[in-house]
Write a protein that holds these residues in place. Structure first.
Motif, PDB file in Angstrom:
ATOM      1  N   TYR A   1      -7.195   2.103  -1.039  1.00  8.35           N
ATOM      2  CA  TYR A   1      -7.226   0.712  -1.468  1.00  8.35           C
ATOM      3  C   TYR A   1      -8.444   0.048  -0.820  1.00  8.35           C
ATOM      4  O   TYR A   1      -8.492  -0.107   0.401  1.00  8.35           O
ATOM      5  CB  TYR A   1      -5.959  -0.014  -1.043  1.00  8.35           C
ATOM      6  CG  TYR A   1      -4.690   0.501  -1.680  1.00  8.35           C
ATOM      7  CD1 TYR A   1      -4.103  -0.178  -2.736  1.00  8.35           C
ATOM      8  CD2 TYR A   1      -4.068   1.669  -1.216  1.00  8.35           C
ATOM      9  CE1 TYR A   1      -2.925   0.288  -3.322  1.00  8.35           C
ATOM     10  CE2 TYR A   1      -2.899   2.137  -1.790  1.00  8.35           C
ATOM     11  CZ  TYR A   1      -2.331   1.437  -2.848  1.00  8.35           C
ATOM     12  OH  TYR A   1      -1.173   1.901  -3.416  1.00  8.35           O
TER      13      TYR A   1
ATOM     14  N   ARG B   1       0.869  -1.196   0.000  1.00  5.38           N
ATOM     15  CA  ARG B   1       0.000   0.000   0.000  1.00  5.38           C
ATOM     16  C   ARG B   1       0.899   1.238   0.000  1.00  5.38           C
ATOM     17  O   ARG B   1       1.659   1.469   0.937  1.00  5.38           O
ATOM     18  CB  ARG B   1      -0.916   0.016   1.231  1.00  5.38           C
ATOM     19  CG  ARG B   1      -1.669  -1.271   1.451  1.00  5.38           C
ATOM     20  CD  ARG B   1      -2.663  -1.588   0.353  1.00  5.38           C
ATOM     21  NE  ARG B   1      -3.164  -2.950   0.525  1.00  5.38           N
ATOM     22  CZ  ARG B   1      -3.070  -3.912  -0.361  1.00  5.38           C
ATOM     23  NH1 ARG B   1      -2.491  -3.663  -1.528  1.00  5.38           N
ATOM     24  NH2 ARG B   1      -3.539  -5.111  -0.121  1.00  5.38           N
ATOM     25  N   ASP B   2       0.790   2.024  -1.063  1.00  6.49           N
ATOM     26  CA  ASP B   2       1.683   3.173  -1.208  1.00  6.49           C
ATOM     27  C   ASP B   2       0.951   4.292  -1.935  1.00  6.49           C
ATOM     28  O   ASP B   2      -0.182   4.126  -2.407  1.00  6.49           O
ATOM     29  CB  ASP B   2       2.942   2.777  -1.976  1.00  6.49           C
ATOM     30  CG  ASP B   2       4.157   3.636  -1.604  1.00  6.49           C
ATOM     31  OD1 ASP B   2       3.952   4.732  -1.036  1.00  6.49           O
ATOM     32  OD2 ASP B   2       5.288   3.201  -1.880  1.00  6.49           O
TER      33      ASP B   2
ATOM     34  N   PRO C   1      -6.024   0.966  -6.763  1.00 10.34           N
ATOM     35  CA  PRO C   1      -6.162   2.146  -5.905  1.00 10.34           C
ATOM     36  C   PRO C   1      -6.793   3.308  -6.658  1.00 10.34           C
ATOM     37  O   PRO C   1      -6.645   3.440  -7.882  1.00 10.34           O
ATOM     38  CB  PRO C   1      -4.710   2.457  -5.517  1.00 10.34           C
ATOM     39  CG  PRO C   1      -3.891   1.866  -6.612  1.00 10.34           C
ATOM     40  CD  PRO C   1      -4.616   0.636  -7.043  1.00 10.34           C
TER      41      PRO C   1
ATOM     42  N   VAL D   1      -7.525   7.716  -6.399  1.00  7.85           N
ATOM     43  CA  VAL D   1      -6.906   8.893  -5.802  1.00  7.85           C
ATOM     44  C   VAL D   1      -7.886  10.038  -5.584  1.00  7.85           C
ATOM     45  O   VAL D   1      -7.477  11.095  -5.093  1.00  7.85           O
ATOM     46  CB  VAL D   1      -5.724   9.379  -6.665  1.00  7.85           C
ATOM     47  CG1 VAL D   1      -4.628   8.326  -6.711  1.00  7.85           C
ATOM     48  CG2 VAL D   1      -6.193   9.737  -8.068  1.00  7.85           C
TER      49      VAL D   1
ATOM     50  N   GLN E   1       0.166   7.005  -4.930  1.00 10.50           N
ATOM     51  CA  GLN E   1       0.084   6.866  -6.379  1.00 10.50           C
ATOM     52  C   GLN E   1       0.534   8.179  -7.011  1.00 10.50           C
ATOM     53  O   GLN E   1      -0.147   9.202  -6.866  1.00 10.50           O
ATOM     54  CB  GLN E   1      -1.346   6.514  -6.806  1.00 10.50           C
ATOM     55  CG  GLN E   1      -1.802   5.144  -6.344  1.00 10.50           C
ATOM     56  CD  GLN E   1      -1.005   4.029  -7.009  1.00 10.50           C
ATOM     57  OE1 GLN E   1      -0.986   3.901  -8.238  1.00 10.50           O
ATOM     58  NE2 GLN E   1      -0.338   3.221  -6.185  1.00 10.50           N
TER      59      GLN E   1
ATOM     60  N   ALA F   1      -3.823   7.769  -1.846  1.00 12.56           N
ATOM     61  CA  ALA F   1      -4.516   6.713  -2.585  1.00 12.56           C
ATOM     62  C   ALA F   1      -5.295   5.837  -1.614  1.00 12.56           C
ATOM     63  O   ALA F   1      -4.847   5.577  -0.493  1.00 12.56           O
ATOM     64  CB  ALA F   1      -3.513   5.865  -3.372  1.00 12.56           C
TER      65      ALA F   1
END
Length: 641
Positions: free
Chosen positions: A619, A609-610, A629, A631, A612, A617
């Motif tokens: 999820y 999970r990071d 994801p 935004v 974008q 972002a």
């Protein structure tokens, strides 16, 4: 004479230190004394903010002649039920064989082996309304002990045997279906007071665990929960000046409350209000005021939360019940507030920590920030002071002094659950790691018990996977009186439910399948009786409803350094707001760095999970299977349809 109580951690015991009664605290010494003198034991169980406990203390335990009888013919033990909930549960169960009017003060007469042969609650100093005086009861018990002892011991053995047999009765069945849970909601709706709201007649309690089940249920349940909360909030049950709910009302219309304010009730009702606040502005007001009461009145200087606020205070030099509560805001400025029971209980603090952590996401600042800071202060205190060097929990402390009382199962479960909520609200994975350690300890104890390794009456019961680390209260265990943790729920969720909820929360974060399996197994063990008696199993039914519902996990990752709870960046703020409005089993807002730390600690929901393109972002996952994801808030909103 009460010198043994003078240094007690419990304020309730310390309040009796000046009695002419030669009190013993709960422990082996009292029973050894009874055996040596060959006399019965009188066990008096209560708590610091109990009105009728105060009354009986003044009328009987402060009376020199009554004390003389007690000192000559009995060994007297004073127990704080909040410090020793397992002792209270054991003797409440035994007392049910002798009286239907259970409550506090609980007065139990037992053999020197601790087995109850007679019990009651409050006894007046003189006969009234068909009740014998306390001295008459003492005389009758003393005579029976001297002249019909065999009959008494037979009764005591029969009661103990019946309790042991009932504790081992097997239960079976799977989790309830959606249809069965809907039927439980209808059953509760049928018990609603159509005139005054709430459930049943007088006395009338908030039954917060039941409201929690309804608030997290379908539309019919939420409507009933919202209506009940609004009715209570507008009634005398709620302090209309300072906020906070009183323990119960003596009348069906919520009037004439017993004015003690319990940490448990207010933490759980805050949780209900937070659940309803998503689409109920009135519930949001209740949430804000209740959080303010917890932080402003119940939180102690050291960071922990007091167990309760007394119902009695000094008004014009006279000790009176409710005098402060009935005063308006202007009058209160000249009055001394009722005292707090400054005993810090691990499990009860866990409830407050979790409720305030959840509230921090829905309350506008400064209320949200204050709630989160208060939760962190309490959690940090408990992590530092309420865990021993080997990781075991303690039950209680006061002014930094640790009680010798053994932690109960609810302490592990409630504290662990509160820590998980705090980890999600703060982004600090350390709290979740400690929560996992606490749940692991209860699972290990349960496994040892199931394998026959506990040997002290607190082994896994009827398939229950959780047990108290370190075993049951040693005095109860030594006398064969330790019962498995009671799954029934009144004012608070049971220890079984609390541990199961914490395990379920850990599974939602990706801690591993064994946590979900344990939660399911625990709830399967009580599902049958919970469906039969939903008013007494609100906490477990609420968890069963979550276990039966589709699992939706929502993780929103924001840039490092983003402000909590509302990011300064407009797009990120909109995405976070939509995330918190979104219906999900668990909703988490973390920075990118926090997500990496959760993943590194073994919480797989956060893996990968990071951000974008450097932007926040969201999820959205269904049982760990995640969509691409998004935004922006609009895209997330469409995913809920």
């Amino acid at each position: 004479m009460g010198r043994r109580l003078a240094d007690a951690v419990s304020p309730y015991l310390r309040a009796h230190a000046g009695n002419p009664v030669d009190w013993f605290p709960w422990g082996d010494d009292a029973f050894a004394e009874a055996r040596a003198r060959d006399i019965p034991v009188m066990i008096s169980i209560g708590y610091a903010t109990c009105h009728w406990c105060h009354v009986m203390a003044r009328e009987s335990f402060g009376d020199v002649e009554t004390a003389r009888v007690l000192n000559e013919r009995f060994v007297s033990i004073k127990v704080d039920r909040e410090e020793h909930p397992d002792v209270d549960s054991s003797y409440l169960a035994a007392a049910s064989a002798f009286t239907r009017e259970l409550g506090w003060p609980l007065t139990v007469f037992a053999t020197p082996e601790g087995r109850a042969f007679y019990a009651g609650t409050y006894f007046p100093p003189v006969p009234q309304r068909g009740m014998p005086s306390f001295r008459q009861v003492l005389a009758a018990v003393d005579e029976a002990w001297r002249e019909r002892r065999e009959q008494l011991t037979d009764t005591a053995e029969a009661v103990a045997g019946a309790l042991a047999a009932a504790a081992q009765a097997p239960t079976a069945g799977g989790l309830p279906t959606a249809v069965e849970l809907d039927a439980a909601v209808r059953s509760l709706a049928a018990q609603e007071d159509p005139v005054h709201g709430g459930f049943g007649g007088a006395p009338k309690f908030p039954v917060a665990p039941v409201l929690g089940f309804l608030a997290r249920g379908g539309a019919n349940g939420r409507t009933l929960a919202a209506r009940t909360l609004a009715t209570m909030a507008a009634s005398p049950l709620r302090d209309q000046v300072d906020g906070g709910f009183y323990r119960y009302a003596t009348r069906a219309d919520w009037s004439e409350p017993h004015y003690e304010r319990m940490l448990t009730d207010n933490a759980l009702l805050l949780d209900v209000a937070v659940d309803l606040a998503r689409d109920d502005s009135a519930a949001l007001v209740v949430a804000r005021d209740t959080a303010s009461f917890l932080v402003g009145t119940m939180q102690l200087r050291g960071g922990g939360f007091a167990a309760a606020q007394d119902s009695e205070s000094m008004v014009d030099g006279v000790r009176t019940e409710g005098g402060y509560a009935r005063a308006d805001a202007a009058e209160r400025r000249s009055l001394e507030p009722p005292p707090l029971d400054e005993k810090v209980l691990t499990g009860w603090n866990g409830l407050a920590i979790g409720a305030l952590a959840r509230a921090s996401a829905v309350l506008a600042d400064p209320g949200g920030a204050d709630a989160l800071a208060a939760a962190r202060r309490a959690a940090d205190l408990l992590v530092e002071r309420h865990r021993t060097a080997d990781g075991m929990l303690v039950r209680a402390s006061r002014d930094g002094r640790i009680s010798g009382a053994r932690a109960a199962l609810e302490d592990s479960g409630m504290f662990a659950s509160g820590l998980v909520e705090l980890a999600l609200a703060s982004g600090d994975v350390g709290y979740a790691v400690i929560a996992r350690d606490l749940v692991d300890a209860t699972l290990a104890a349960g496994a040892a018990g199931a394998a026959g390794g506990a040997g002290d009456g607190d082994a896994a019961h009827a398939g229950q996977p959780f047990a108290v680390p370190g075993g049951a209260d040693p005095v109860l265990a030594a006398h064969g009186l330790a019962l498995p943790s009671d799954p029934a729920e009144g004012a608070v969720p049971s220890g079984v439910t609390a541990c199961a909820r914490a395990a379920w929360q850990l599974w939602l974060l990706g801690a591993g399948e064994r946590y979900r399996d344990a939660a399911v197994q625990a709830m399967e063990g009580v599902a049958g009786i919970a469906l039969e008696r939903p008013i007494a199993f609100g906490g477990s039914l609420g968890l069963m409803a979550e276990l039966a519902a589709p699992v939706v996990q929502l993780v929103t990752v924001v840039p490092d350094g983003t402000a909590r709870p509302v990011p300064a960046d407009e797009a990120a703020a909109a995405l976070v707001a939509e995330s918190r409005r979104h219906a999900a089993s668990v909703t988490v807002v973390v920075t990118a760095a926090e997500a990496r730390r959760f993943a590194a600690a073994g919480f797989d929901l956060f893996t990968g999970r990071d951000l974008q393109g450097g932007a926040a972002a969201a999820y959205r996952c269904r049982e760990f299977v995640c969509a691409l994801p998004v935004v922006d808030a609009a895209a997330l909103r469409t995913m809920e349809a």
